[in-house]
Write a protein that holds these residues in place. Structure first.
Motif, mmCIF file in Angstrom:
data_model
loop_
_atom_site.group_PDB
_atom_site.id
_atom_site.type_symbol
_atom_site.label_atom_id
_atom_site.label_comp_id
_atom_site.label_asym_id
_atom_site.label_seq_id
_atom_site.Cartn_x
_atom_site.Cartn_y
_atom_site.Cartn_z
ATOM 1 N N GLU A 198 0.830 -1.206 0.000
ATOM 2 C CA GLU A 198 0.000 0.000 0.000
ATOM 3 C C GLU A 198 0.866 1.258 0.000
ATOM 4 O OE1 GLU A 198 -3.517 2.178 2.663
ATOM 5 O OE2 GLU A 198 -2.798 0.168 3.190
ATOM 6 N N LEU A 254 2.321 1.820 -3.424
ATOM 7 C CA LEU A 254 1.334 1.714 -4.500
ATOM 8 C C LEU A 254 1.580 2.702 -5.631
ATOM 9 C CD1 LEU A 254 -1.200 0.345 -5.561
ATOM 10 C CD2 LEU A 254 -2.567 2.006 -4.264
ATOM 11 N N MET A 255 1.856 3.974 -5.300
ATOM 12 C CA MET A 255 2.031 4.969 -6.356
ATOM 13 C C MET A 255 3.288 4.691 -7.182
ATOM 14 S SD MET A 255 -0.658 6.563 -6.166
ATOM 15 C CE MET A 255 -0.312 7.676 -7.527
ATOM 16 N N ILE A 276 4.466 1.677 -7.730
ATOM 17 C CA ILE A 276 4.100 0.524 -8.564
ATOM 18 C C ILE A 276 3.258 0.973 -9.752
ATOM 19 C CG2 ILE A 276 2.770 -1.622 -8.615
ATOM 20 C CD1 ILE A 276 3.554 -2.036 -5.674
ATOM 21 N N ILE A 277 2.307 1.858 -9.510
ATOM 22 C CA ILE A 277 1.448 2.352 -10.592
ATOM 23 C C ILE A 277 2.280 3.079 -11.642
ATOM 24 C CG2 ILE A 277 -0.367 4.028 -11.146
ATOM 25 C CD1 ILE A 277 -1.708 3.270 -8.502
ATOM 26 N N ARG A 278 3.204 3.928 -11.206
ATOM 27 C CA ARG A 278 4.070 4.652 -12.151
ATOM 28 C C ARG A 278 4.888 3.696 -12.997
ATOM 29 N NH1 ARG A 278 7.616 9.453 -9.704
ATOM 30 N NH2 ARG A 278 8.755 8.945 -11.617
ATOM 31 N N ALA A 307 4.380 0.519 -13.559
ATOM 32 C CA ALA A 307 3.525 -0.310 -14.404
ATOM 33 C C ALA A 307 3.055 0.469 -15.625
ATOM 34 C CB ALA A 307 2.332 -0.821 -13.607
ATOM 35 N N ALA A 308 2.701 1.749 -15.434
ATOM 36 C CA ALA A 308 2.245 2.582 -16.552
ATOM 37 C C ALA A 308 3.364 2.770 -17.574
ATOM 38 C CB ALA A 308 1.759 3.936 -16.037
ATOM 39 N N THR A 359 7.586 -3.872 -5.706
ATOM 40 C CA THR A 359 6.661 -4.978 -5.473
ATOM 41 C C THR A 359 7.239 -6.038 -4.535
ATOM 42 O OG1 THR A 359 7.470 -6.011 -7.521
ATOM 43 C CG2 THR A 359 5.438 -4.731 -7.653
ATOM 44 N N PHE A 418 -2.701 10.477 -17.774
ATOM 45 C CA PHE A 418 -2.149 9.823 -16.592
ATOM 46 C C PHE A 418 -1.385 10.817 -15.726
ATOM 47 C CE2 PHE A 418 1.411 7.822 -14.405
ATOM 48 C CZ PHE A 418 0.788 6.805 -13.700
ATOM 49 N N TYR A 465 -2.191 11.931 -11.942
ATOM 50 C CA TYR A 465 -1.150 11.714 -10.935
ATOM 51 C C TYR A 465 -0.863 13.014 -10.179
ATOM 52 C CZ TYR A 465 3.084 9.642 -8.904
ATOM 53 O OH TYR A 465 4.020 9.144 -8.028
ATOM 54 N N TYR A 524 -3.726 13.788 -7.797
ATOM 55 C CA TYR A 524 -3.642 12.940 -6.602
ATOM 56 C C TYR A 524 -2.519 13.420 -5.680
ATOM 57 C CZ TYR A 524 -2.872 8.894 -3.607
ATOM 58 O OH TYR A 524 -2.701 8.084 -2.515
#
Length: 396
Positions: A248, A251-252, A254-256, A258-259, A293, A357, A361, A364
């Motif tokens: 958690e 998370l941000m 991981i999102i970056r 992954a994108a 991760t 995106f 971002y 957020y």
């Protein structure tokens, strides 16, 4: 929040005037000196520096560790015990000696100026399009995070600059630069093996070995935690070990990652496979994704992760600008022309999705920028602050 939004919009608009494909100091054909376009680009770049360095230098009590740094400066000045690195300590003592007292605003100001210079220099020299790189620098919140842990973000800027030496295979210069940066934040030493690993041509057995190592991290957390504490003992018996970051907390990141991974795979054949710089940055992103991760249990994993994912400001422009156009523009395309009729359809879609995106971002980030661990909101400047705050009475 409104101030940061306006700052982002104004600076990105200024960045649109900067053309790093032709040096500001280049001479026009015929020896007539600097062209109007080059002069405009140079002026816009200098204005960006003034805005970024000025905003950071004029802040007070902005950043989750601002007060802790003021305390650290005091302990350095009086010869107390500190865990900060010797290069940082020497610099603080020198600045206090120069100013005749504990002028912590001078220290914050100097780091603001130098960090801004190095980031701008790295993006100007190493990006295929400065405008796109700078937009990512702002929208991903990287600039605003420099208000925290000033010595860390200084060495982060140095690592971004050091990528040029890895790509040129000038490994001696790279290692020397990182060793000098370690005098200010020793965690930067981790980039020596990581960047060199990413620079290697990966073979299947090496990828399999790396994957096995990544899987071992969450399976043997206790062992790897001991290794990290042996390498970085200043974390021992601190509140950082009591904080469970977990997926958690990462998370941000991981999102970056992954994108960027999806974006890269979408255009791998056209922009990465045969492009040494983009392939190097793409590998750094893979290492960053694996770290976020599989090693999310480590204290302050984002500090190690940012050494790997800050190259996004170079990789994403490299991907977008590397996509072929339906009608190639003479002299090369630029970020301002990505949506023109001649740009390829795939390129337009990728640019629009990337822009969406980044805007989400940034929104957020602004909504969470007041929280513990970031705390760059609300913004305060010492220009409008009462004198009692400036003399350090809030700490001492």
């Amino acid at each position: 929040m409104i101030f940061y939004g306006l700052l982002g919009a104004v600076t990105i608009a200024l960045a649109c005037l900067v053309d790093n494909r032709a040096s500001c100091c280049a001479k026009a054909v015929g020896g007539m000196g600097m062209t109007r376009r080059q002069a405009c680009s140079c002026a816009a770049l200098f204005t960006l520096f003034l805005v970024l360095a000025g905003t950071a230098a004029l802040r007070i009590d902005v950043g989750n560790d601002y007060g802790n740094y003021v305390n650290t400066f005091h302990e350095i000045y009086v010869g107390g015990y500190v865990v900060t690195e010797p290069g940082f300590n020497w610099l603080v003592r020198f600045l206090f000696l120069l100013s005749g007292g504990e002028n912590y605003l001078l220290v914050f100001g100097l780091f603001a100026v130098v960090t801004a210079v190095i980031f701008l220099k790295a993006m100007y020299d190493q990006s295929v399009d400065f405008t796109l790189s700078f937009a990512l620098f702002m929208l991903l919140g990287l600039y605003f995070r420099t208000f925290n842990t000033v010595r860390y973000y200084f060495v982060l800027a140095v690592t971004l600059y050091s990528l040029r030496y890895v790509l040129k295979r000038e490994y001696g210069k790279f290692v020397l630069l990182i060793l000098l940066a370690a005098l200010f934040h020793k965690s930067v030493l981790v980039v020596i093996p990581l960047y060199l690993i990413a620079a290697l041509p990966w073979k299947k057995w090496q990828v399999a070995l790396g994957a096995a190592f990544a899987v071992s991290l969450p399976l043997f957390q206790g062992f790897w935690m001991k290794v990290v504490l042996w390498l970085y003992p200043s974390y021992q018996n601190t509140v950082y070990l009591q904080k469970e970051t977990g997926l958690e907390g990462s998370l941000m990141g991981i999102i970056r990652c992954a994108a960027v991974l999806v974006l890269g795979l979408f255009a791998y054949r056209e922009t990465i496979k045969e492009n040494r710089a983009n392939l190097f940055y793409f590998k750094l992103n893979l290492l960053g994704l694996a770290l976020y991760t599989c090693a999310s249990f480590l204290p302050l994993v984002s500090r190690f992760g940012y050494y790997l994912i800050t190259a996004h400001v170079l990789l994403v422009p490299g991907i977008l600008m590397g996509m072929p156009d339906e009608a190639p523009e003479p002299g090369g395309a630029s970020a301002l022309r990505l949506l023109k009729k001649g740009a390829g359809k795939k390129k337009k879609v990728m640019f629009l999705l990337t822009a969406a995106f980044c805007l989400l971002y940034f929104a957020y980030f602004l909504l969470t920028a007041h929280q513990e661990g970031v705390r760059v909101l609300p913004y305060h400047s010492w220009i409008f602050t009462e004198k009692e705050w400036l003399n350090g009475s809030f700490i001492f």
